[in-house]
Design a protein around this motif. Sequence first.
Motif, PDB file in Angstrom:
ATOM      1  N   HIS A 303       0.874  -1.243   0.095  1.00 31.48           N
ATOM      2  CA  HIS A 303       0.075  -0.087  -0.090  1.00 31.48           C
ATOM      3  C   HIS A 303       1.016   1.215   0.049  1.00 31.48           C
ATOM      4  N   ASP A 304       0.534   2.347  -0.630  1.00 35.21           N
ATOM      5  CA  ASP A 304       1.088   3.582  -0.754  1.00 35.21           C
ATOM      6  C   ASP A 304      -0.107   4.666  -0.790  1.00 35.21           C
ATOM      7  N   LEU A 305       0.472   6.025  -0.564  1.00 31.14           N
ATOM      8  CA  LEU A 305      -0.549   7.053  -0.552  1.00 31.14           C
ATOM      9  C   LEU A 305      -0.080   7.759  -1.687  1.00 31.14           C
ATOM     10  N   VAL A 306      -1.264   8.111  -2.556  1.00 29.14           N
ATOM     11  CA  VAL A 306      -1.088   8.946  -3.703  1.00 29.14           C
ATOM     12  C   VAL A 306      -2.259   9.566  -4.127  1.00 29.14           C
ATOM     13  N   ASP A 307      -2.443  10.880  -4.427  1.00 25.38           N
ATOM     14  CA  ASP A 307      -3.515  11.633  -4.788  1.00 25.38           C
ATOM     15  C   ASP A 307      -3.939  11.151  -6.305  1.00 25.38           C
ATOM     16  N   VAL A 308      -4.683  10.090  -6.353  1.00 30.35           N
ATOM     17  CA  VAL A 308      -4.931   9.685  -7.814  1.00 30.35           C
ATOM     18  C   VAL A 308      -5.736  10.692  -8.114  1.00 30.35           C
ATOM     19  N   ASP A 309      -6.749  10.950  -8.019  1.00 34.29           N
ATOM     20  CA  ASP A 309      -7.983  11.806  -8.341  1.00 34.29           C
ATOM     21  C   ASP A 309      -7.924  13.317  -8.457  1.00 34.29           C
ATOM     22  N   GLY A 310      -6.520  13.784  -7.969  1.00 33.17           N
ATOM     23  CA  GLY A 310      -6.302  15.263  -8.030  1.00 33.17           C
ATOM     24  C   GLY A 310      -7.096  16.025  -7.175  1.00 33.17           C
ATOM     25  N   ASP A 311      -7.870  15.468  -6.073  1.00 33.14           N
ATOM     26  CA  ASP A 311      -8.714  16.222  -5.301  1.00 33.14           C
ATOM     27  C   ASP A 311      -7.884  16.821  -3.813  1.00 33.14           C
ATOM     28  N   GLY A 312      -6.677  16.847  -3.807  1.00 34.29           N
ATOM     29  CA  GLY A 312      -6.046  17.273  -2.879  1.00 34.29           C
ATOM     30  C   GLY A 312      -5.907  16.413  -1.602  1.00 34.29           C
ATOM     31  N   ASP A 313      -6.390  15.224  -1.440  1.00 29.36           N
ATOM     32  CA  ASP A 313      -6.482  14.330  -0.283  1.00 29.36           C
ATOM     33  C   ASP A 313      -5.776  13.163  -1.156  1.00 29.36           C
ATOM     34  N   LEU A 314      -5.140  12.229  -0.144  1.00 35.24           N
ATOM     35  CA  LEU A 314      -4.324  11.120  -0.503  1.00 35.24           C
ATOM     36  C   LEU A 314      -5.116   9.766  -0.617  1.00 35.24           C
ATOM     37  N   ASP A 315      -5.474   9.320  -1.721  1.00 37.91           N
ATOM     38  CA  ASP A 315      -5.896   7.812  -1.847  1.00 37.91           C
ATOM     39  C   ASP A 315      -4.969   6.735  -1.577  1.00 37.91           C
ATOM     40  N   ILE A 316      -5.267   5.486  -1.416  1.00 32.77           N
ATOM     41  CA  ILE A 316      -4.114   4.459  -1.278  1.00 32.77           C
ATOM     42  C   ILE A 316      -4.306   3.481  -2.791  1.00 32.77           C
ATOM     43  N   VAL A 317      -3.021   3.436  -3.039  1.00 35.10           N
ATOM     44  CA  VAL A 317      -2.663   2.623  -4.291  1.00 35.10           C
ATOM     45  C   VAL A 317      -1.942   1.334  -3.557  1.00 35.10           C
ATOM     46  N   GLY A 325      -1.354  -5.879 -11.777  1.00 32.16           N
ATOM     47  CA  GLY A 325      -2.468  -4.642 -11.848  1.00 32.16           C
ATOM     48  C   GLY A 325      -2.075  -3.751 -10.728  1.00 32.16           C
ATOM     49  N   ILE A 326      -2.510  -2.562 -10.868  1.00 31.32           N
ATOM     50  CA  ILE A 326      -2.245  -1.479  -9.826  1.00 31.32           C
ATOM     51  C   ILE A 326      -3.754  -1.348  -9.517  1.00 31.32           C
ATOM     52  N   TYR A 327      -4.141  -1.323  -8.157  1.00 27.75           N
ATOM     53  CA  TYR A 327      -5.328  -0.853  -7.698  1.00 27.75           C
ATOM     54  C   TYR A 327      -5.178   0.093  -6.867  1.00 27.75           C
ATOM     55  N   PHE A 328      -6.567   0.974  -6.458  1.00 24.32           N
ATOM     56  CA  PHE A 328      -6.535   1.911  -5.658  1.00 24.32           C
ATOM     57  C   PHE A 328      -7.913   1.804  -5.000  1.00 24.32           C
ATOM     58  N   LYS A 329      -7.786   2.846  -3.928  1.00 22.85           N
ATOM     59  CA  LYS A 329      -9.181   2.985  -2.870  1.00 22.85           C
ATOM     60  C   LYS A 329      -9.201   4.339  -2.783  1.00 22.85           C
ATOM     61  N   ARG A 330     -10.286   5.017  -3.171  1.00 20.48           N
ATOM     62  CA  ARG A 330     -10.468   6.274  -3.247  1.00 20.48           C
ATOM     63  C   ARG A 330     -10.905   6.848  -1.906  1.00 20.48           C
TER      64      ARG A 330
END
Length: 365
Positions: A303-317, A325-330
């Motif tokens: 797990h890592d923390l990345v702002d996937v959707d550009g909304d300013g908070d950190l999602d989980i990748v 595959g690469i997965y995420f939790k928004r």
Amino acid sequence: MTLSAILKIDFVLLPIENKHMKNKTTSLLFAILPFFLMSQNIQINRINIDPGANTYRLDDLNADGLPDIIATGMYWDVEIFLNKGNFKFQYIDVDGDPGRSETFSNQAGFVDFDKDGDKDLVHVNCPACGDNGVNLYMNDDFKSFTKKLTIAPNPGSDVIYDAFDINKDGYEDLIVSGTKTTYYINDAGKGFKAGVILTPNAVFDYLHHQDLNGDGFVDLVARSSKDVYTFINNAGTFGTGNKLTNYDLSGYVSAKDLNGDGILDYYTSFNYCLKAMLSNKSKSELFDPLTTILCANNSETKHDLVDVDGDGDLDIVHGKISGEGIYFKRKNANGYETSKLLNHAGFQHAFYITADFNKDGTMTF
């Protein structure tokens, strides 16, 4: 509104000037930029990175403000992906200098010894090539690395390095961590002064520097196995390290400002749990107790923390055991959504490097 209507992602090409790329099996590093597009069509492009490297890290090696990628390892040589801007990288094989017999097959460090803007190479412990000391190799515009001096005798195996201006004299100093951890003050580009051993003496496997207490001097954070120490810089010298109690940072450590206070926090993904220690200057440890961000099941890894959707908070990748595959939790107001596939490319044991690679204010991973 559905997730597909909210999340718009495009994959951006990272081309490499790759005239001398060796014929090796490759792993993949992806750059993913969030763009709010009219459709969710995905184009996938990739950088080929040496899979034998022990570590991948970012550093600005030529003082142009762009983060470069460094791959180093125990059994493969040192390779640099020099950021040329606009998502173009120049591939540099540090071992490619035909005039040098040494093979940099262990960890390497970089320090701007002579303050010319191009960081020079520090390397140690290559018994097969008769190289057992901590040695400095001068960087000639990344065309060659010529041995200049031996900084110290053999510090032991599995050496790691850090470099920054400890005493605020304008020159980068060097920290070497092997069987003991020693810092060497740069003598204005003429050499290095006698080493000073950090106390308590420990074998560290992670080093990171930043000004933790806001006094203008850069401090040191170090991990030994799972234990975390902070070494406060007292006007150019380090005091006795403070071992933080109940801060188990086992796993691959990353640093990001998670709480928005301007100080980088530290987090790790280990045993399917993502944990973090958040900075808090009001406490003697300078950090809050370790907190668990998320514990998933054993099908989810890295797990890592990345702002996937550009909304300013950190999602989980993250990756998954079943399939590549690469997965995420928004992240939303209620916490983290269920796991979604971001892209079929990638590997279950991947890790992620995040930076603003093209200086446009957008983080890429």
